[in-house]
Design a protein around this motif. Structure first.
Motif, short mmCIF file in Angstrom:
data_model
loop_
_atom_site.label_atom_id
_atom_site.label_comp_id
_atom_site.label_asym_id
_atom_site.label_seq_id
_atom_site.Cartn_x
_atom_site.Cartn_y
_atom_site.Cartn_z
N UNK A 96 -7.23 28.65 -56.58
CA UNK A 96 -8.07 28.32 -57.74
C UNK A 96 -7.36 28.63 -59.06
N UNK A 97 -6.56 29.70 -59.12
CA UNK A 97 -5.94 30.09 -60.39
C UNK A 97 -5.03 29.00 -60.93
N UNK A 98 -4.30 28.32 -60.04
CA UNK A 98 -3.41 27.24 -60.48
C UNK A 98 -4.25 26.08 -61.02
N UNK A 99 -5.33 25.76 -60.31
CA UNK A 99 -6.19 24.66 -60.77
C UNK A 99 -6.82 24.99 -62.13
N UNK A 100 -7.23 26.22 -62.30
CA UNK A 100 -7.83 26.61 -63.58
C UNK A 100 -6.83 26.43 -64.73
N UNK A 216 -0.34 23.46 -54.79
CA UNK A 216 -1.68 23.79 -55.28
C UNK A 216 -2.08 23.12 -56.58
N UNK A 217 -1.42 22.05 -56.94
CA UNK A 217 -1.81 21.30 -58.13
C UNK A 217 -2.76 20.17 -57.76
N UNK A 218 -3.65 19.84 -58.67
CA UNK A 218 -4.60 18.74 -58.45
C UNK A 218 -3.90 17.44 -58.80
N UNK A 219 -3.59 16.58 -57.81
CA UNK A 219 -2.84 15.35 -58.11
C UNK A 219 -3.64 14.32 -58.89
N UNK A 220 -4.95 14.53 -59.04
CA UNK A 220 -5.78 13.52 -59.70
C UNK A 220 -5.99 13.80 -61.18
N UNK A 221 -5.49 14.92 -61.67
CA UNK A 221 -5.66 15.27 -63.08
C UNK A 221 -4.32 15.12 -63.80
N UNK A 222 -4.12 13.99 -64.46
CA UNK A 222 -2.82 13.68 -65.03
C UNK A 222 -2.61 14.25 -66.42
N UNK A 227 -7.49 9.34 -66.53
CA UNK A 227 -8.32 9.61 -65.36
C UNK A 227 -8.98 8.32 -64.90
N UNK A 228 -8.96 8.10 -63.59
CA UNK A 228 -9.67 6.97 -63.00
C UNK A 228 -10.04 7.36 -61.58
N UNK A 229 -11.25 7.05 -61.18
CA UNK A 229 -11.71 7.44 -59.86
C UNK A 229 -10.74 6.96 -58.77
#
Length: 331
Positions: A96-100, A216-222, A227-229
């Motif tokens: 979670x810390x990386x995502x935050x 641990x990175x979110x690949x959908x948050x550029x 952003x696109x679904x």
């Protein structure tokens, strides 16, 4: 079972043989021919795997999925033709810390990372053309400087777009007789070169997706792609620096060396089944070739370089590094 026997390096396995099942057997990951009579087709040590890519009619046993979760193995699903359909991400790959930290990036911090990625892409495009003996690339250097100093994402996209137009306008000169490249087309690609480029961009996006998830990175948050679904925007961002030197270079090698010929395509510009298997084998070989990483200054495989860029990106996002160091090759 060339897919899992021949395409294994030490971390990534491709399974493309239809009618197979991935299982565990005495602590190892095994692939069985459940629809045929060939029994065990391949076996791998679980502790060495970090990614399993399966294409088409391949399934998993429940014990295998449990083992994948324990060992942090990412499972990626593709159609038989290589179209990405989804992933299984182990619990350990969701810190979670990386995502935050990623979600907390400011616009200016995102722009700084994006500038590094696009400037490296343009530099690498010029490097590829130079290696192929193509001249007239001075404008690309001007556009690289514009990208590295862009004050907004729109300005950065403008420089990137002009550079892409100039670069693709010269790419034809990097091809041997019998192959031509007029313009970039997609959805659908209108010729064989565009088909190979599109396929290779998909393969590279999958490599980047796996690397981002592994770290641990979110690949959908550029940081640049909007952003696109359903769109892995950060994977597309990070992929930019790999496009010329890893993707386009691979495609020019395939055709210039005669590995892939025009006769190996269907009428709708897709590779025939046997040729797709050849493509996958050559792509995996290519990703295991080594280069000297410009930041770490030691030799790594191309696949490892992708993972190292994910590490550098994570460090830049979490503040362990002041800047993101994109993969930029100057000669």
């Amino acid at each position: 079972m060339k897919a899992s026997e021949g395409l294994f390096d030490d971390s990534v396995v491709y399974v493309t043989t239809q009618g197979t099942q991935v299982r565990t057997d005495q602590g190892r990951i095994t692939v069985y021919d459940v629809d045929g009579d060939d029994g065990e087709l391949a076996s791998f040590p679980a502790e060495k795997l970090d990614t399993l890519n399966v294409f088409g009619g391949v399934n998993f046993s429940t014990p295998f999925v449990r083992r994948a979760n324990e060992h942090g193995i990412v499972l990626n699903y593709f159609t038989e033709r290589g179209q990405y359909r989804g992933s299984f991400v182990p619990e350990k790959n969701t810190i979670a810390a990386v995502r935050r930290a990623q979600y907390a990036l400011t616009d200016e911090e995102e722009l700084a990372i994006a500038r590094a990625m696009i400037a490296a892409k343009i530099r690498n495009a010029r490097t590829l053309l130079g290696r192929k003996g193509v001249t007239g690339t001075e404008l690309l250097e001007d556009l690289r400087l514009r990208a590295s100093e862009a004050d907004s994402k729109d300005e950065l996209r403008g420089a990137e777009g002009e550079a892409a137009e100039r670069y693709f306008g010269l790419l034809d000169e990097a091809l041997v007789d019998g192959w031509t490249f007029e313009t970039r087309t997609k959805r659908p690609p209108e010729d064989h070169i565009n088909s190979l480029l599109s396929l290779t961009y998909v393969m590279m996006k999958n490599e980047v997706l796996s690397a981002l998830r592994q770290y641990n990175l979110d690949p959908f948050l550029g940081v640049l792609h909007a952003d696109r679904h359903g769109r892995p925007s950060l994977a597309l961002d990070l992929q930019e620096e790999f496009r010329p030197l890893f993707c386009d270079s691979f495609v020019t090698r395939l055709v210039n060396r005669g590995t892939i010929t025009h006769d190996e395509f269907t009428q709708d510009n897709h590779l025939q089944d046997d040729s797709f298997q050849t493509y996958l084998s050559k792509f995996d070989e290519y990703m295991t070739e080594k280069l000297t990483h410009p930041y770490f200054e030691y030799e790594v495989t191309r696949r490892k370089a992708v993972r190292q860029q994910a590490i550098l990106l994570r460090k830049a996002i979490t503040g362990e590094l002041d800047d993101y160091h994109a993969l930029e090759v100057t000669h």
